[in-house]
Enzyme design. Structure first.
Site, short mmCIF file in Angstrom:
data_model
loop_
_atom_site.label_atom_id
_atom_site.label_comp_id
_atom_site.label_asym_id
_atom_site.label_seq_id
_atom_site.Cartn_x
_atom_site.Cartn_y
_atom_site.Cartn_z
N ASP A 83 13.73 -52.77 -30.21
CA ASP A 83 14.28 -53.77 -30.91
C ASP A 83 15.27 -54.45 -30.18
OD1 ASP A 83 15.04 -55.00 -33.35
OD2 ASP A 83 16.48 -53.53 -33.87
N GLU A 135 11.55 -64.01 -29.93
CA GLU A 135 12.73 -64.54 -30.73
C GLU A 135 12.98 -65.92 -30.30
OE1 GLU A 135 15.81 -62.40 -32.33
OE2 GLU A 135 17.16 -63.88 -32.37
N GLY A 182 23.18 -57.01 -40.81
CA GLY A 182 24.27 -56.42 -41.41
C GLY A 182 24.44 -56.64 -43.07
N HIS A 209 14.14 -60.41 -39.66
CA HIS A 209 15.17 -59.46 -39.13
C HIS A 209 16.30 -59.43 -40.38
CE1 HIS A 209 14.30 -58.70 -35.04
NE2 HIS A 209 13.38 -59.47 -34.95
N GLY A 210 17.12 -58.51 -40.47
CA GLY A 210 18.12 -58.65 -41.27
C GLY A 210 17.75 -58.36 -42.74
N SER A 212 17.81 -55.78 -44.84
CA SER A 212 18.94 -54.95 -45.53
C SER A 212 19.36 -56.01 -46.60
CB SER A 212 19.84 -54.16 -44.87
OG SER A 212 19.26 -53.28 -44.00
N ASN A 231 12.30 -55.80 -40.77
CA ASN A 231 13.30 -54.91 -40.10
C ASN A 231 14.31 -54.58 -40.85
OD1 ASN A 231 11.94 -55.68 -37.71
ND2 ASN A 231 13.54 -56.47 -36.76
N ASP A 233 17.62 -52.01 -41.07
CA ASP A 233 18.55 -50.82 -40.40
C ASP A 233 19.93 -50.59 -41.18
OD1 ASP A 233 19.97 -49.13 -38.51
OD2 ASP A 233 20.37 -50.75 -37.09
P1 13P Z 1 19.65 -55.18 -41.02
O1 13P Z 1 20.67 -54.01 -40.28
O2 13P Z 1 20.58 -56.22 -41.53
O3 13P Z 1 18.79 -54.29 -41.75
O4 13P Z 1 18.75 -55.61 -39.77
C1 13P Z 1 18.06 -54.90 -39.04
C2 13P Z 1 17.57 -55.57 -37.98
O5 13P Z 1 17.15 -56.78 -38.09
C3 13P Z 1 16.94 -55.16 -36.68
O6 13P Z 1 16.38 -55.90 -35.72
O1 G3H Z 2 19.61 -55.55 -34.71
C1 G3H Z 2 20.22 -54.68 -34.53
C2 G3H Z 2 19.99 -53.39 -35.21
O2 G3H Z 2 20.46 -53.34 -36.60
C3 G3H Z 2 20.43 -52.27 -34.26
O3 G3H Z 2 21.66 -52.17 -34.42
O4 G3H Z 2 22.40 -52.40 -31.70
O5 G3H Z 2 24.15 -51.24 -33.52
O6 G3H Z 2 21.52 -50.24 -32.73
P1 G3H Z 2 22.52 -51.41 -32.96
ZN ZN Z 3 16.93 -57.79 -35.71
#
Ligand code: 13P
Ligand code: G3H
Ligand code: ZN
Length: 285
Positions: A83, A135, A182, A209-210, A212, A231, A233
């Site tokens: 990633d 990207e 985030g 991406h993002g 969440s 994605n 996280d």
């Molecule tokens: P979030 O942490 O906002 O879910 O984004 C995850 C992401 O895009 C990792 O590349």
């Molecule tokens: O896009 C980023 C992911 O949420 C990964 O985050 O670099 O803190 O592991 P990190």
């Molecule tokens: Zn990302």
């Protein structure tokens, strides 16, 4: 017993079936296990992804080894993806360690240089059957406090996305269409028209991406229009750690980490299953 598969294989099937595959960030063994067990139980293809930060924390060979073991134990296809890889050497090290997919995030460079660097990665990765995500435009963090007109100016122009996709030959395309990494302060407003335009004109498999905190209806609509990888996280971190906190509070004298991390892994697994159902990948493997 399944070997790790290239991202491209999963996304070709997702395009055929009009769904998206979840790409879930991992940092440790419990998270990898939760991802693969959830996928197995729901018969869902899945992407385990590791950021450069995760690799620094856990060690490249631990990440690759954990994912390979998890895939071996699974009865559904699993891809292992880097990633936001930002440099050539990291990408090559991941390919050598057994990753079946890499993201090269060249968004820090001007378009022409991003294209040139991404093309170089595509050439090397494809030579050994590894998929590539690129990207174009910058996907910010929500901490980037910006006004709405400024935000619109940060969205990737459709023409840039098409030019980048056609020039590089990437297997999956990340562009800025309104999401951010985030926590969102306000729900994001997605430029669904841009997703639709790029997917219709090129057939590119788009990446959200993002993921969440994006409202479920927006996720569903995005998938209808061409998102093939989502994605997640932040939501995983929160669900895992909130259960760790709850367990520690409920059992202040506990000294066995398994009694704390085991329930957190179970809670995380349910969160992952909800995402796989939302993305439409459940039942597709
Ligand atoms: P979030 O942490 O906002 O879910 O984004 C995850 C992401 O895009 C990792 O590349
Ligand atoms: O896009 C980023 C992911 O949420 C990964 O985050 O670099 O803190 O592991 P990190
Ligand atoms: Zn990302």
């Amino acid at each position: 017993m399944m070997p790790l598969v290239p991202l491209r294989t999963l996304l070709d099937a997702a395009e055929q079936g009009n769904y998206a595959v979840g790409a879930f960030n991992c940092n440790n063994m419990e998270i990898v296990q939760a991802i693969v067990e959830a996928a197995d139980e729901l018969r869902s293809p899945v992407i385990i992804q590791a950021s450069q930060g995760a690799i620094k924390y856990a060690g490249l060979h631990y990440v690759a080894g954990l994912a390979r073991l998890a895939a071996d134990a699974a009865t559904v296809p699993v891809a292992l993806h880097l990633d936001h890889g930002t440099d050539y050497n990291t990408v090559i090290a991941c390919i050598r360690a057994g990753f079946t997919s890499v993201m090269f995030d060249g968004s820090q460079w001007p378009k022409a240089e991003n294209i040139a660097r991404t093309k170089e990665i595509v050439k090397v990765a494809h030579a050994v059957g590894v998929s590539v995500e690129g990207e174009i435009g910058k996907i910010g963090g929500v901490e980037d406090d910006i006004a709405v007109d400024e935000r619109d100016a940060m969205l990737t122009p459709v023409a840039d996305a098409i030019e980048f996709y056609e020039a590089t030959g990437v297997d999956a395309l990340a562009m800025s269409f309104g999401t951010a990494h985030g926590h969102y302060k306000l729900p994001p407003k997605l430029a669904l028209d841009r997703i639709e335009a790029v997917h219709q004109r090129t057939g590119a498999y788009l990446v959200m991406h993002g993921g969440s905190g994006v409202p479920q209806d927006d996720v569903r609509q995005g998938i209808q229009l061409g998102i093939r990888k989502v994605n997640i996280d932040t939501e995983l971190r929160e669900s895992f750690l909130s259960e760790v906190r709850a367990q520690l509070a409920a059992k202040p004298k506990e000294i066995d980490p398994r009694k704390i991390l085991g329930p957190a892994r179970d809670v995380l697994k349910e969160k992952l299953k909800d995402k796989m159902k939302l993305f439409g990948s459940a039942g597709k493997a």
